[in-house]
Design a protein around this motif. Structure first.
Motif, PDB file in Angstrom:
ATOM      1  N   ALA A   1      -6.682   0.050  -5.923  1.00 38.79           N
ATOM      2  CA  ALA A   1      -6.979  -0.067  -4.497  1.00 38.79           C
ATOM      3  C   ALA A   1      -8.114  -1.052  -4.286  1.00 38.79           C
ATOM      4  O   ALA A   1      -9.131  -1.010  -4.989  1.00 38.79           O
TER       5      ALA A   1
ATOM      6  N   ILE B   1      -3.532  -2.739  -1.761  1.00 41.49           N
ATOM      7  CA  ILE B   1      -3.197  -2.500  -3.152  1.00 41.49           C
ATOM      8  C   ILE B   1      -2.975  -3.841  -3.843  1.00 41.49           C
ATOM      9  O   ILE B   1      -2.314  -4.717  -3.301  1.00 41.49           O
TER      10      ILE B   1
ATOM     11  N   GLY C   1       0.342   2.869  -3.529  1.00 40.57           N
ATOM     12  CA  GLY C   1      -1.019   3.337  -3.287  1.00 40.57           C
ATOM     13  C   GLY C   1      -1.354   4.711  -3.804  1.00 40.57           C
ATOM     14  O   GLY C   1      -2.415   5.232  -3.521  1.00 40.57           O
TER      15      GLY C   1
ATOM     16  N   THR D   1       0.827  -1.189   0.000  1.00 45.22           N
ATOM     17  CA  THR D   1       0.000   0.000   0.000  1.00 45.22           C
ATOM     18  C   THR D   1       0.865   1.244   0.000  1.00 45.22           C
ATOM     19  O   THR D   1       0.592   2.221  -0.685  1.00 45.22           O
TER      20      THR D   1
ATOM     21  N   PHE E   1      -1.590  -0.820 -10.683  1.00 46.04           N
ATOM     22  CA  PHE E   1      -2.184  -1.224  -9.411  1.00 46.04           C
ATOM     23  C   PHE E   1      -3.531  -0.532  -9.214  1.00 46.04           C
ATOM     24  O   PHE E   1      -3.786   0.531  -9.771  1.00 46.04           O
TER      25      PHE E   1
ATOM     26  N   THR F   1      -6.305   3.929  -7.869  1.00 45.50           N
ATOM     27  CA  THR F   1      -5.675   4.476  -6.662  1.00 45.50           C
ATOM     28  C   THR F   1      -5.849   5.986  -6.549  1.00 45.50           C
ATOM     29  O   THR F   1      -6.004   6.520  -5.457  1.00 45.50           O
TER      30      THR F   1
END
Length: 266
Positions: free
Chosen positions: A215, A196, A144, A140, A213, A182
């Protein structure tokens, strides 16, 4: 209530501002630079930290630690307090820094804590603690979007958070999972589990255009999602700006300003 009780009114559509009504001796705190207008009998004072826990030694130490954390995030050590010193109700207004919406949150109704982007805080009733939230998971922290640090607001009063574009409030049931870009995560209550995840698939990651990535938010709790993160807005503006040696035939406002202030002066 430990926090001052304030009334408010949201005005505007895409460039909102919040008008806070203060009774005599009531105070609202705000980030520096967010003031729009205020009545004559409101006193403006720069304070160290957020003004909470001012009297005790532990409170002073806590403010020093909190100040150090704010320095890490690039925030100012100081905030501004606006106090009504008159005998009648007065008003002070705070404006959005860029197109979007202002979200009013009664912290007493969301467990006394929300976590948001580090630049999302706009204003709050005096007594609300404005600090930072370190993400405990390395994944994260690194990927993130907001790094290891997000902002946290704690207390039992009103707080106002700003986010870009349209804001969607999503209530998650226990175990319900929501996957969000994110940058589009504006805020969430403290009971939401935040992690993440890799989008999966090399082709999708490299050519999908949605980032590598996203969330993963697991309920229960409440999540506020923004449709236009400031980073996305800034990247589009930057991409539209004229580059060195580029075409000069573009009929845009940015092109005109470039020609006047920084373009070819021959």
């Amino acid at each position: 209530m430990n926090n001052h009780e304030i009334d408010y009114k949201l005005l505007g559509d895409d460039m909102q501002f919040v008008e806070v009504e203060l009774d005599p001796e009531e105070t609202v705190i705000a980030e520096a630079g967010s003031l729009m207008m205020m009545n004559d009998n409101i006193r403006m004072e720069t304070i160290f930290g957020d003004g909470s826990n001012e009297s005790s030694v532990s409170g002073i130490m806590g403010k020093l630690i909190g100040a150090g954390k704010r320095v890490i995030t690039g925030e100012s050590l100081f905030m501004t307090a606006f106090t009504n010193e008159g005998t009648e109700k007065s008003h002070v207004s705070f404006a959005s820094p860029y197109p979007g919406k202002i979200v009013p949150v009664d912290l007493s109704e969301v467990g006394g804590k929300i976590i948001c982007q580090k630049d999302a805080f706009l204003a709050a009733a005096k007594g609300v603690s404005v600090g930072v939230e370190f993400q405990k998971k390395l994944g994260t922290g690194f990927f993130g979007g907001e790094g290891f640090i997000m902002q946290k607001l704690e207390g039992d009063g009103m707080a106002f958070v700003h986010a870009g574009g349209t804001i969607h409030e999503k209530k998650l049931e226990a175990g319900e999972v929501l996957k969000v870009d994110t940058g589009c995560l504006a805020a969430m209550t403290g009971d939401v589990d935040y992690n993440i995840e890799f989008v999966g698939g090399i082709k999708t990651a490299l050519f999908g255009g949605e980032g590598i990535f996203f969330a993963t938010l697991r309920g229960p709790g409440t999540v506020w999602v923004q449709s236009l993160p400031f980073s996305r807005l800034a990247s589009r503006v930057f991409a539209a700006m004229p580059q060195e040696g580029g075409s000069k035939g573009e009929g845009s406002i940015a092109r005109g300003l470039y020609d006047i202030f920084g373009g070819d002066r021959r």
